[in-house]
Design a protein around this motif. Structure first.
Motif, mmCIF file in Angstrom:
data_model
loop_
_atom_site.group_PDB
_atom_site.id
_atom_site.type_symbol
_atom_site.label_atom_id
_atom_site.label_comp_id
_atom_site.label_asym_id
_atom_site.label_seq_id
_atom_site.Cartn_x
_atom_site.Cartn_y
_atom_site.Cartn_z
ATOM 1 N N UNK A 55 1.089 -1.507 -0.145
ATOM 2 C CA UNK A 55 0.239 -0.310 -0.058
ATOM 3 C C UNK A 55 1.067 1.513 0.345
ATOM 4 N N UNK A 56 0.652 2.533 -0.441
ATOM 5 C CA UNK A 56 0.890 3.553 -0.639
ATOM 6 C C UNK A 56 0.084 4.929 -0.274
ATOM 7 N N UNK A 57 0.298 5.990 0.513
ATOM 8 C CA UNK A 57 -0.316 7.049 0.602
ATOM 9 C C UNK A 57 -0.415 7.428 -0.898
ATOM 10 N N UNK A 58 -1.936 8.514 -0.779
ATOM 11 C CA UNK A 58 -1.702 9.488 -2.438
ATOM 12 C C UNK A 58 -1.877 10.437 -1.472
ATOM 13 N N UNK A 59 -2.308 11.764 -1.595
ATOM 14 C CA UNK A 59 -2.483 13.083 -1.596
ATOM 15 C C UNK A 59 -2.752 13.704 -0.326
ATOM 16 N N UNK A 60 -4.131 12.730 0.522
ATOM 17 C CA UNK A 60 -4.400 13.432 1.737
ATOM 18 C C UNK A 60 -4.986 12.068 2.867
ATOM 19 N N UNK A 61 -3.708 11.158 2.952
ATOM 20 C CA UNK A 61 -4.318 10.045 3.755
ATOM 21 C C UNK A 61 -3.754 10.425 5.628
ATOM 22 N N UNK A 62 -3.606 11.442 5.456
ATOM 23 C CA UNK A 62 -3.524 11.629 7.491
ATOM 24 C C UNK A 62 -5.342 11.911 8.092
ATOM 25 N N UNK A 63 -5.449 10.926 8.665
ATOM 26 C CA UNK A 63 -6.329 10.216 8.966
ATOM 27 C C UNK A 63 -7.029 9.091 8.676
ATOM 28 N N UNK A 64 -6.387 8.153 8.118
ATOM 29 C CA UNK A 64 -6.947 7.406 7.621
ATOM 30 C C UNK A 64 -5.747 6.478 7.756
ATOM 31 N N UNK A 65 -5.880 4.777 7.326
ATOM 32 C CA UNK A 65 -5.144 3.497 7.118
ATOM 33 C C UNK A 65 -5.651 2.344 6.771
ATOM 34 N N UNK A 66 -4.801 1.779 5.812
ATOM 35 C CA UNK A 66 -5.669 0.818 5.306
ATOM 36 C C UNK A 66 -4.855 -0.450 4.987
ATOM 37 N N UNK A 67 -4.822 -1.832 4.934
ATOM 38 C CA UNK A 67 -4.179 -2.950 4.483
ATOM 39 C C UNK A 67 -4.834 -3.299 3.380
ATOM 40 N N UNK A 68 -3.858 -4.622 2.604
ATOM 41 C CA UNK A 68 -4.356 -5.375 1.313
ATOM 42 C C UNK A 68 -4.099 -7.138 1.703
ATOM 43 N N UNK A 69 -4.448 -7.400 2.205
ATOM 44 C CA UNK A 69 -4.645 -8.817 2.732
ATOM 45 C C UNK A 69 -4.685 -9.474 1.196
ATOM 46 N N UNK A 70 -5.766 -9.813 0.790
ATOM 47 C CA UNK A 70 -6.322 -10.544 -0.209
ATOM 48 C C UNK A 70 -6.362 -9.449 -1.580
ATOM 49 N N UNK A 71 -6.044 -9.483 -2.515
ATOM 50 C CA UNK A 71 -6.642 -9.288 -3.661
ATOM 51 C C UNK A 71 -7.515 -8.300 -3.896
ATOM 52 N N UNK A 72 -9.026 -9.511 -3.231
ATOM 53 C CA UNK A 72 -10.338 -9.019 -3.292
ATOM 54 C C UNK A 72 -10.700 -7.727 -2.487
#
Lengths: 116, 114
Positions: A55-72
């Motif tokens: 995963x990587x940050x975009x233009x406005x990432x502050x206050x958010x988190x992501x994860x990508x454990x599967x393709x879907x």
């Protein structure tokens, strides 16, 4: 194919609460994205992923988190919700490879979030 | 960083007439893609048309066509024979060839009047 699906469609949060916006795609796309759209504005990229585990940050990432454990799946986590996070959130996906690129991003229906 | 500018916040057109939406962009890239997305009141983002910068021929999709002027960094959308269902917000968007991230303009609200 359902395409890109998002849940919930609408949510009201109190300041300081947390929640996870769900996004799933069934098109076997390797790239996935989260955007936010403030009233009367265009979409702005929050985070994106080029594949499971990346995963990587975009233009406005502050206050958010992501994860990508599967393709879907590509969930977006809001920690300590603030009124400034009131927005419509869109998930999107696309396919990209060294041989064949499909640059078109396909969007989910959006999640409307209100933080009070 | 890339920027996309849509200078017309609102436009209106009579049914069956032709309308052109403007978009300009700023980039130092040579290879890139340009898109027009439509967002009706349902908020769903729908791809209208795409243009690859290395192609000189303007893209067309039925009633929708673009006027791509690479040197001027201009990418306008022409809608012919406007229909009531064309009423929507239209967004111009830019993507570098080496990068999959979209940069959007602020949109043009198009209203088609009967």
């Amino acid at each position: 194919n359902a395409g890109v699906t998002q849940t919930p469609k609408f949510r009201i949060l109190k300041i300081g609460q947390s929640m996870t916006l769900q996004c799933t795609q069934d098109m076997n796309h390797n790239y996935m994205y989260w955007y936010r759209q403030d009233p009367g504005m265009g979409l702005k990229l929050i985070y994106y992923s080029v594949g499971a585990g990346i995963t990587d940050k975009g233009e406005v990432p502050n206050g958010y988190n992501v994860s990508r454990s599967t393709t879907e799946d590509f969930p977006l986590r809001l920690e300590l919700a603030a009124p400034s996070q009131t927005s419509v959130y869109f998930c999107a996906s696309s396919y990209r490879s060294g041989v064949r690129n499909q640059e078109t991003q396909y969007f989910g229906p959006g999640t409307r979030l209100l933080v009070l | 960083a890339q920027t996309v500018t849509q200078s017309q916040p609102e436009m209106s057109v009579q049914e069956a007439e032709t309308v052109t939406l403007s978009c300009t962009y700023d980039t130092s890239e040579n290879n890139y893609y340009l898109f027009w997305y439509k967002q009706p009141p349902s908020r769903q983002m729908i791809l209208v048309i795409r243009q690859e910068a290395y192609k000189q021929q303007n893209a067309t999709e039925n009633r929708f066509s673009v006027n791509f002027q690479k040197a001027a960094k201009s990418f306008s959308l022409k809608i012919s024979d406007s229909q009531l269902g064309d009423t929507a917000m239209y967004f111009c968007a830019f993507m570098k060839h080496v990068d999959s991230r979209l940069t959007f303009g602020e949109g043009t609200q198009l209203t088609v009047n009967p």
